[in-house]
Write a protein that holds these residues in place. Structure first.
Motif, short mmCIF file in Angstrom:
data_model
loop_
_atom_site.label_atom_id
_atom_site.label_comp_id
_atom_site.label_asym_id
_atom_site.label_seq_id
_atom_site.Cartn_x
_atom_site.Cartn_y
_atom_site.Cartn_z
N LEU A 1 -24.56 -22.09 -13.35
CA LEU A 1 -25.08 -20.82 -12.85
C LEU A 1 -25.11 -20.81 -11.32
N THR A 2 -25.43 -21.94 -10.74
CA THR A 2 -25.40 -22.04 -9.28
C THR A 2 -23.98 -21.83 -8.76
N THR A 3 -23.02 -22.34 -9.48
CA THR A 3 -21.61 -22.17 -9.10
C THR A 3 -21.19 -20.71 -9.17
N VAL A 4 -21.74 -19.98 -10.12
CA VAL A 4 -21.45 -18.55 -10.21
C VAL A 4 -21.87 -17.85 -8.92
N ARG A 5 -23.07 -18.15 -8.45
CA ARG A 5 -23.55 -17.56 -7.19
C ARG A 5 -22.65 -17.93 -6.03
N GLN A 6 -22.20 -19.17 -6.05
CA GLN A 6 -21.37 -19.66 -4.96
C GLN A 6 -19.97 -19.03 -4.96
N ASN A 7 -19.39 -18.89 -6.13
CA ASN A 7 -18.01 -18.40 -6.22
C ASN A 7 -17.90 -16.88 -6.25
N THR A 8 -18.91 -16.21 -6.80
CA THR A 8 -18.85 -14.74 -6.88
C THR A 8 -20.15 -14.14 -6.36
N PRO A 9 -20.43 -14.29 -5.06
CA PRO A 9 -21.71 -13.85 -4.50
C PRO A 9 -21.93 -12.33 -4.59
N LYS A 10 -20.86 -11.55 -4.69
CA LYS A 10 -21.02 -10.10 -4.73
C LYS A 10 -21.19 -9.57 -6.14
N LYS A 11 -20.99 -10.43 -7.15
CA LYS A 11 -21.15 -10.00 -8.54
C LYS A 11 -22.54 -10.36 -9.05
N SER A 12 -22.95 -9.72 -10.12
CA SER A 12 -24.29 -9.94 -10.68
C SER A 12 -24.26 -10.95 -11.82
N PHE A 13 -25.41 -11.54 -12.07
CA PHE A 13 -25.51 -12.43 -13.23
C PHE A 13 -25.46 -11.62 -14.53
N GLU A 14 -25.83 -10.35 -14.45
CA GLU A 14 -25.72 -9.51 -15.63
C GLU A 14 -24.26 -9.42 -16.09
N GLY A 15 -23.36 -9.22 -15.13
CA GLY A 15 -21.94 -9.16 -15.47
C GLY A 15 -21.44 -10.47 -16.03
N PHE A 16 -21.91 -11.57 -15.45
CA PHE A 16 -21.49 -12.89 -15.92
C PHE A 16 -21.96 -13.12 -17.35
N LEU A 17 -23.24 -12.83 -17.63
CA LEU A 17 -23.78 -13.06 -18.97
C LEU A 17 -23.16 -12.13 -20.00
N SER A 18 -22.73 -10.95 -19.57
CA SER A 18 -22.13 -10.00 -20.50
C SER A 18 -20.81 -10.51 -21.07
N ASN A 19 -20.22 -11.47 -20.38
CA ASN A 19 -19.00 -12.10 -20.90
C ASN A 19 -19.30 -13.22 -21.90
N LEU A 20 -20.59 -13.60 -21.97
CA LEU A 20 -20.99 -14.70 -22.85
C LEU A 20 -21.81 -14.24 -24.05
N LEU A 21 -22.63 -13.21 -23.84
CA LEU A 21 -23.60 -12.79 -24.84
C LEU A 21 -23.42 -11.31 -25.20
N PRO A 22 -23.84 -10.90 -26.38
CA PRO A 22 -23.78 -9.48 -26.75
C PRO A 22 -24.59 -8.63 -25.78
N LYS A 23 -24.14 -7.41 -25.58
CA LYS A 23 -24.76 -6.52 -24.60
C LYS A 23 -26.24 -6.31 -24.87
N ARG A 24 -26.61 -6.10 -26.14
CA ARG A 24 -28.03 -5.86 -26.46
C ARG A 24 -28.89 -7.07 -26.14
N LEU A 25 -28.32 -8.26 -26.29
CA LEU A 25 -29.07 -9.47 -25.96
C LEU A 25 -29.25 -9.59 -24.45
N VAL A 26 -28.23 -9.24 -23.71
CA VAL A 26 -28.34 -9.25 -22.24
C VAL A 26 -29.41 -8.26 -21.79
N GLU A 27 -29.50 -7.11 -22.46
CA GLU A 27 -30.53 -6.13 -22.12
C GLU A 27 -31.92 -6.73 -22.34
N LEU A 28 -32.09 -7.52 -23.40
CA LEU A 28 -33.38 -8.17 -23.63
C LEU A 28 -33.68 -9.17 -22.52
#
Length: 396
Positions: free
Chosen positions: A269-296
């Motif tokens: 997760l720290t690497t995500v911040r380092q490599n894509t500082p302009k993107k959100s963790f919401e976008g990153f998690l949306s590629n891993l988890l179902p959208k409704r779970l990310v909303e929770l």
């Protein structure tokens, strides 16, 4: 219509997987075999298992996939009648089957195709089947056993208990097998529902119910055992392969870890911040988890849709701890109503691992789920039914 049979060689109580296998095996040896079941149809659990397609074996079946207070008990039978042996049997009948995941074999069309094979084997072997027949009492005498039923009395030299456990009572499951074992002095190890969905605490249930119907890959860990497979959110809690598997090892009140991101570490997760500082963790998690779970998750971490460069190390650590220790607030299980198997049962230390004959009562045999042998999810319990039924059928 009542029937009276003066004498048969073998009575098998239970027309399920292990009972049908045992009966055909014994009858092919020239034994006169009678199968008795209180249900109106044979093989009901076979028909409903695997979503109606029956995961009838696992090519990887080995003793390590079975739980028992006496872990060595299953070794002999699994060696003498392997998964390949059962596949050879259904191949001779031309069964169409598919391998869904490595080792797991399912009927391609319907579990009825498999049951038809078993019933054909019973017919060819000459074994008789009597359904809608209740047993009133069993009287063990010196050289024979008298079975008193709703359809008449029958005597036999060998009595095989293939009644299964307590799971899915709507399919006719009862504790009859345990009662017979107790009658002759057998020890019954504590039983409980297993391979069963987990329910959650009322407060958490309201939250997680919003996720009902979605699934994600997780790692479920309890008592040092971990399964990394899908989890399904339900209206009552959680289910899916990983959850069903872990109930073989977890009991209510014990610690249960659910990791929603088993392939990630905090450093990732720290690497995500380092490599894509302009993107959100919401976008990153949306590629891993179902959208409704990310909303929770967002209800706990509103900053998820901020640019990752704005997040602190403490925020990232807190997010990782939340995801890797996701609190489902387990309450218990759905119990025998939906359980695939019953853990515990007749103590195998009092049963021969070669013949399956009781060490307490000559001429009495126990096979299948009624014994304290429980397999993992994935066709292992059916393989135990075939193996124990076949091996006992060689000696009754």
């Amino acid at each position: 219509m009542r029937w009276v049979v003066d004498k048969v060689d073998v009575v098998v109580v239970g027309a399920g997987a292990s009972g049908l296998m045992c009966a055909a095996t014994a009858a092919y040896r020239g034994k006169r075999v009678l199968i008795i079941d209180h249900a109106n149809k044979a093989g009901k659990k076979i028909l409903m298992s695997g979503g109606g397609r029956c995961n009838f074996t696992n090519m990887d079946a080995a003793p390590k996939h079975f739980l028992s207070d006496n872990p060595h008990f299953c070794i002999s039978a699994l060696r003498r009648f392997s998964s390949q042996d059962f596949v050879d049997l259904v191949d001779r009948h031309g069964l169409d089957y598919v391998e869904k995941t490595p080792g797991q074999l399912f009927c391609e069309h319907s579990a009825k195709d498999l049951l038809d094979i078993l019933m054909t084997e019973v017919e060819w072997s000459g074994a008789e089947l009597k359904l809608n027949t209740k047993i009133h009492s069993i009287d063990f005498q010196d050289k024979q056993t008298i079975v008193k039923t709703s359809q008449g009395d029958v005597t036999c030299e060998s009595l095989v208990i293939a009644t299964g456990g307590l799971s899915i009572p709507t399919m006719g499951a009862t504790g009859f097998g345990y009662d017979i074992a107790k009658q002759v002095g057998h020890d019954i190890l504590p039983t409980r529902a297993s391979l069963v969905p987990i329910t959650v605490q009322p407060d958490r249930k309201a939250q997680l119910a919003e996720l009902s119907g979605i699934a994600c890959d997780i790692a479920a860990t309890a008592n040092g055992t971990c399964f990394q497979e899908p989890m399904l959110f339900t209206h009552r809690g959680v289910s899916g392969p990983s959850i069903l598997q872990i109930t073989n090892f977890w009991q209510p009140g014990e610690a249960l870890n659910i990791n929603l991101v088993p392939t990630l570490s905090s450093d990732d997760l720290t690497t995500v911040r380092q490599n894509t500082p302009k993107k959100s963790f919401e976008g990153f998690l949306s590629n891993l988890l179902p959208k409704r779970l990310v909303e929770l998750v967002k209800t706990e971490f509103p900053w998820l849709n901020d640019r990752s460069a704005q997040t602190s190390n403490d925020q990232i650590d807190a997010l990782y701890q939340y995801l890797s220790n996701f609190d489902i607030a387990p309450n218990g299980t759905e119990g025998y109503r939906t359980a695939e198997v019953t853990l515990g049962g007749v103590n195998t230390s009092e049963v021969s691992s070669k013949t399956f004959e009781s060490q307490k009562q000559k001429g009495l045999y126990f096979i299948g789920e009624v014994l304290d042998v429980t397999g993992w999810l994935g066709g292992y319990n059916f393989q135990w039914a075939w193996a124990s039924g076949y091996c006992a059928g060689q000696y009754v």
